[in-house]
Motif scaffolding. Structure first.
Motif, PDB file in Angstrom:
ATOM      1  N   GLY A 122       0.815  -1.210   0.000  1.00 25.47           N
ATOM      2  CA  GLY A 122       0.000   0.000   0.000  1.00 25.47           C
ATOM      3  C   GLY A 122       0.847   1.258   0.000  1.00 25.47           C
ATOM      4  O   GLY A 122       0.550   2.223  -0.720  1.00 25.47           O
ATOM      5  N   VAL A 123       1.916   1.242   0.794  1.00 22.54           N
ATOM      6  CA  VAL A 123       2.833   2.391   0.817  1.00 22.54           C
ATOM      7  C   VAL A 123       3.482   2.566  -0.554  1.00 22.54           C
ATOM      8  O   VAL A 123       3.587   3.684  -1.075  1.00 22.54           O
ATOM      9  N   GLY A 124       3.913   1.460  -1.161  1.00 25.28           N
ATOM     10  CA  GLY A 124       4.562   1.529  -2.470  1.00 25.28           C
ATOM     11  C   GLY A 124       3.631   2.022  -3.559  1.00 25.28           C
ATOM     12  O   GLY A 124       4.039   2.768  -4.457  1.00 25.28           O
ATOM     13  N   ILE A 125       2.355   1.617  -3.492  1.00 21.90           N
ATOM     14  CA  ILE A 125       1.376   2.067  -4.480  1.00 21.90           C
ATOM     15  C   ILE A 125       1.170   3.576  -4.379  1.00 21.90           C
ATOM     16  O   ILE A 125       1.085   4.286  -5.384  1.00 21.90           O
ATOM     17  N   THR A 126       1.104   4.084  -3.158  1.00 25.28           N
ATOM     18  CA  THR A 126       0.669   5.460  -2.930  1.00 25.28           C
ATOM     19  C   THR A 126       1.809   6.469  -2.923  1.00 25.28           C
ATOM     20  O   THR A 126       1.626   7.625  -3.336  1.00 25.28           O
ATOM     21  N   TYR A 127       2.983   6.061  -2.459  1.00 25.82           N
ATOM     22  CA  TYR A 127       4.073   6.994  -2.152  1.00 25.82           C
ATOM     23  C   TYR A 127       4.429   7.951  -3.289  1.00 25.82           C
ATOM     24  O   TYR A 127       4.583   9.155  -3.089  1.00 25.82           O
ATOM     25  N   GLY A 128       4.578   7.438  -4.487  1.00 22.88           N
ATOM     26  CA  GLY A 128       5.064   8.269  -5.584  1.00 22.88           C
ATOM     27  C   GLY A 128       4.025   9.187  -6.200  1.00 22.88           C
ATOM     28  O   GLY A 128       4.380  10.128  -6.919  1.00 22.88           O
ATOM     29  N   ILE A 129       2.741   8.942  -5.928  1.00 23.35           N
ATOM     30  CA  ILE A 129       1.686   9.691  -6.616  1.00 23.35           C
ATOM     31  C   ILE A 129       1.667  11.172  -6.229  1.00 23.35           C
ATOM     32  O   ILE A 129       1.633  12.042  -7.112  1.00 23.35           O
ATOM     33  N   PRO A 130       1.668  11.522  -4.923  1.00 19.17           N
ATOM     34  CA  PRO A 130       1.681  12.956  -4.599  1.00 19.17           C
ATOM     35  C   PRO A 130       2.864  13.698  -5.203  1.00 19.17           C
ATOM     36  O   PRO A 130       2.723  14.841  -5.667  1.00 19.17           O
ATOM     37  N   MET A 131       4.033  13.059  -5.229  1.00 16.72           N
ATOM     38  CA  MET A 131       5.211  13.712  -5.800  1.00 16.72           C
ATOM     39  C   MET A 131       5.078  13.893  -7.303  1.00 16.72           C
ATOM     40  O   MET A 131       5.472  14.924  -7.855  1.00 16.72           O
ATOM     41  N   ALA A 132       4.508  12.877  -7.987  1.00 20.15           N
ATOM     42  CA  ALA A 132       4.320  12.995  -9.430  1.00 20.15           C
ATOM     43  C   ALA A 132       3.331  14.111  -9.759  1.00 20.15           C
ATOM     44  O   ALA A 132       3.546  14.892 -10.689  1.00 20.15           O
ATOM     45  N   VAL A 133       2.244  14.185  -8.986  1.00 16.90           N
ATOM     46  CA  VAL A 133       1.237  15.221  -9.222  1.00 16.90           C
ATOM     47  C   VAL A 133       1.815  16.609  -8.956  1.00 16.90           C
ATOM     48  O   VAL A 133       1.666  17.538  -9.763  1.00 16.90           O
ATOM     49  N   VAL A 134       2.488  16.771  -7.830  1.00 13.99           N
ATOM     50  CA  VAL A 134       3.075  18.061  -7.479  1.00 13.99           C
ATOM     51  C   VAL A 134       4.126  18.480  -8.508  1.00 13.99           C
ATOM     52  O   VAL A 134       4.178  19.635  -8.929  1.00 13.99           O
ATOM     53  N   ALA A 135       4.959  17.527  -8.918  1.00 15.42           N
ATOM     54  CA  ALA A 135       5.996  17.844  -9.906  1.00 15.42           C
ATOM     55  C   ALA A 135       5.378  18.329 -11.217  1.00 15.42           C
ATOM     56  O   ALA A 135       5.906  19.240 -11.864  1.00 15.42           O
ATOM     57  N   ALA A 136       4.244  17.733 -11.611  1.00 11.59           N
ATOM     58  CA  ALA A 136       3.600  18.133 -12.854  1.00 11.59           C
ATOM     59  C   ALA A 136       3.017  19.548 -12.766  1.00 11.59           C
ATOM     60  O   ALA A 136       3.028  20.294 -13.743  1.00 11.59           O
ATOM     61  N   TRP A 137       2.522  19.920 -11.586  1.00 13.27           N
ATOM     62  CA  TRP A 137       1.940  21.249 -11.416  1.00 13.27           C
ATOM     63  C   TRP A 137       2.994  22.334 -11.194  1.00 13.27           C
ATOM     64  O   TRP A 137       2.709  23.517 -11.328  1.00 13.27           O
ATOM     65  N   PHE A 138       4.221  21.925 -10.832  1.00 18.96           N
ATOM     66  CA  PHE A 138       5.276  22.901 -10.533  1.00 18.96           C
ATOM     67  C   PHE A 138       6.498  22.690 -11.435  1.00 18.96           C
ATOM     68  O   PHE A 138       7.597  22.412 -10.941  1.00 18.96           O
ATOM     69  N   PRO A 139       6.339  22.806 -12.743  1.00 19.66           N
ATOM     70  CA  PRO A 139       7.515  22.665 -13.615  1.00 19.66           C
ATOM     71  C   PRO A 139       8.542  23.763 -13.379  1.00 19.66           C
ATOM     72  O   PRO A 139       9.713  23.603 -13.724  1.00 19.66           O
ATOM     73  N   ASP A 140       8.109  24.869 -12.770  1.00 17.13           N
ATOM     74  CA  ASP A 140       8.991  26.003 -12.517  1.00 17.13           C
ATOM     75  C   ASP A 140       9.704  25.918 -11.172  1.00 17.13           C
ATOM     76  O   ASP A 140      10.722  26.569 -10.959  1.00 17.13           O
ATOM     77  N   ARG A 141       9.155  25.127 -10.237  1.00 19.58           N
ATOM     78  CA  ARG A 141       9.756  25.007  -8.903  1.00 19.58           C
ATOM     79  C   ARG A 141       9.728  23.547  -8.451  1.00 19.58           C
ATOM     80  O   ARG A 141       9.415  23.243  -7.305  1.00 19.58           O
ATOM     81  N   LYS A 142      10.054  22.634  -9.339  1.00 26.18           N
ATOM     82  CA  LYS A 142       9.846  21.216  -9.058  1.00 26.18           C
ATOM     83  C   LYS A 142      10.641  20.716  -7.858  1.00 26.18           C
ATOM     84  O   LYS A 142      10.126  19.947  -7.042  1.00 26.18           O
ATOM     85  N   GLY A 143      11.895  21.138  -7.704  1.00 30.57           N
ATOM     86  CA  GLY A 143      12.706  20.661  -6.583  1.00 30.57           C
ATOM     87  C   GLY A 143      12.154  21.105  -5.244  1.00 30.57           C
ATOM     88  O   GLY A 143      12.007  20.308  -4.315  1.00 30.57           O
ATOM     89  N   LEU A 144      11.822  22.384  -5.143  1.00 29.19           N
ATOM     90  CA  LEU A 144      11.268  22.912  -3.900  1.00 29.19           C
ATOM     91  C   LEU A 144       9.922  22.278  -3.591  1.00 29.19           C
ATOM     92  O   LEU A 144       9.649  21.889  -2.447  1.00 29.19           O
ATOM     93  N   ALA A 145       9.058  22.152  -4.600  1.00 32.41           N
ATOM     94  CA  ALA A 145       7.717  21.611  -4.385  1.00 32.41           C
ATOM     95  C   ALA A 145       7.762  20.142  -3.970  1.00 32.41           C
ATOM     96  O   ALA A 145       7.104  19.732  -3.003  1.00 32.41           O
ATOM     97  N   VAL A 146       8.539  19.337  -4.685  1.00 28.06           N
ATOM     98  CA  VAL A 146       8.642  17.913  -4.347  1.00 28.06           C
ATOM     99  C   VAL A 146       9.326  17.739  -2.990  1.00 28.06           C
ATOM    100  O   VAL A 146       8.884  16.948  -2.153  1.00 28.06           O
TER     101      VAL A 146
END
Length: 416
Positions: A122-146
């Motif tokens: 369950g952790v493996g399924i869920t863990y990467g999703i918030p980071m992928a979503v945030v990274a997509a919305w913040f192409p200008d500040r991806k490091g800080l946002a993730v």
């Protein structure tokens, strides 16, 4: 015709402003998932109740880390097809099922299956999703946002471990697992409703001053890229060093430095702050510094910490605190550096799939770090010798980062 940014809404706000709400949502999801690191809270009472040996009682935690790492690349491959909200809901339900199953376990095998395999999946399924979503919305500040989003995972033990302990004191270990499982499932499912990717042309909809200036060309294949193997190797070394250090922090505090159990526990909470706070800092720096300098800085901190600990003796409290703060800081740093450099080196649209593959380095580092640190203690009778190995690995990491940790020539942004 390009859609004006103000007409795209997110959480009832213009998307450029509303996207910031995704960060606390992602942090909350990861806060729930990070409780997997609090296994030590549940271990002792369950081991006593089920009559488990030390090794058997550690098996659920080890399996949770392994399945957490294994499911990351699988989830990344299916994320574009199944969607972020649906997969997050599935992950939340699987986490809840793992905790509820563990609360009813009547043997060490069932406990390992429920907490280790099911909750770990369950952790493996869920863990990467918030980071992928945030990274997509913040192409200008991806490091800080993730990096800011994954603070939730790093600081989770500071919040959820005392909560779990309070629930156990008020009820029982099994009831505590049931309450946490239901609560985590509900929280993750609710947060999942906000987890959605932006439109494909989102980066072009941002004002010109906020757009990413990264290169448009990336290696055609992750596994054929030199940058992938450099990043994977550095990440594996970083997690090997970090997780082996985290696992022995309390024991070193008591056995080598001579601290009481209460003070040793307090020191671990102190170190966890560095583990959490390093994530947004190193994510931000990974956006701005040449990658090899970021990697070299992390391994230099490890080298300094390891050299400090090779000479530490009974009563050397200050050197111990400095050294382990650095070691915990570096682990948190790599957990922000690796996703940020994955975005920087490879095609951002394939981030979820690519980072799932890169994240296998975490699984290898976690497994080997735990096994090696235990073997050093068993064979040599002390953890002190481990720091000579960590110093050697840090030197190797500095060389690898300085030589190979940079974009492929065709992806260069002029910062190497």
């Amino acid at each position: 015709m390009t859609q004006p940014v103000p007409t795209l809404k997110l959480f009832g706000q213009p998307a450029q402003r509303g996207r910031w709400f995704l960060i606390p949502l992602g942090m909350l999801i990861l806060l729930c998932l990070g409780t997997v690191y609090s296994w030590s809270i549940f271990r002792a009472p369950l081991a006593a109740e089920l009559g488990l040996s030390t090794t058997a009682s550690l098996l659920p935690y080890a399996l949770a880390l392994v399945f957490y790492a294994l499911l990351m690349p699988i989830t990344g491959a299916y994320l574009p097809r199944l969607g972020s909200r649906r997969l997050t809901v599935v992950g939340g339900l699987v986490v809840a099922a793992g905790y509820l199953g563990a609360s009813m376990a009547n043997s060490g095998l069932m406990l390992a299956l429920c907490y280790g395999v099911i909750a770990g999946m369950g952790v493996g399924i869920t863990y990467g999703i918030p980071m992928a979503v945030v990274a997509a919305w913040f192409p200008d500040r991806k490091g800080l946002a993730v990096g800011t989003t994954i603070i939730g995972f790093g600081l989770s033990p500071l919040i959820t471990a005392p909560l779990a302990n309070a629930l156990m004191q008020a009820t029982s270990v099994r009831t505590a697992l049931q309450i946490l499982g239901i609560a985590f499932g509900l929280i993750i499912i609710l947060c999942a409703q906000g987890m959605r990717f932006p439109p494909t042309d989102w980066a072009q909809m941002l004002p010109q001053t906020h757009r990413s200036t990264g290169a448009a060309h990336y290696p055609p294949s992750l596994l054929r890229s030199r940058s992938f193997y450099a990043l994977w190797s550095c990440y594996a070394l970083g997690t090997f060093i970090g997780l082996s250090s985290i696992g022995i922090s309390g024991a070193v505090a008591q056995e080598v430095i001579g601290l009481s159990p209460a003070v040793a526990a307090a020191s671990v909470s102190f170190f966890a702050l560095f583990n959490g706070l390093s994530r947004p800092l190193m994510g931000w720096l990974s956006d701005r510094w040449p990658p090899r300098y970021v990697g070299m800085a992390m391994f230099t901190c490890v080298l300094a910490a390891s050299l400090i600990m090779t000479t530490a003796t009974l009563g050397d409290v200050a050197p111990f605190l400095v050294a382990f703060a650095l070691l915990w800081f570096c682990l948190g740093g790599w957990l922000a550096i690796a996703p940020t450099l994955t975005l920087r080196f490879f095609k951002p649209a394939d981030y979820a799939k690519n980072y799932g593959v890169v994240f296998t380095a975490y699984g290898v580092g976690a497994l080997l770090g735990t096994l090696v640190s235990g073997q050093v203690r068993d064979r040599l009778g002390s953890y002190s010798a481990l720091f000579y190995l960590l110093a050697a690995l840090a030197i190797l990491g500095i060389v690898l980062a300085a030589t190979f940790l940079k974009p492929e020539p065709q992806t260069s942004t002029g910062v190497e």
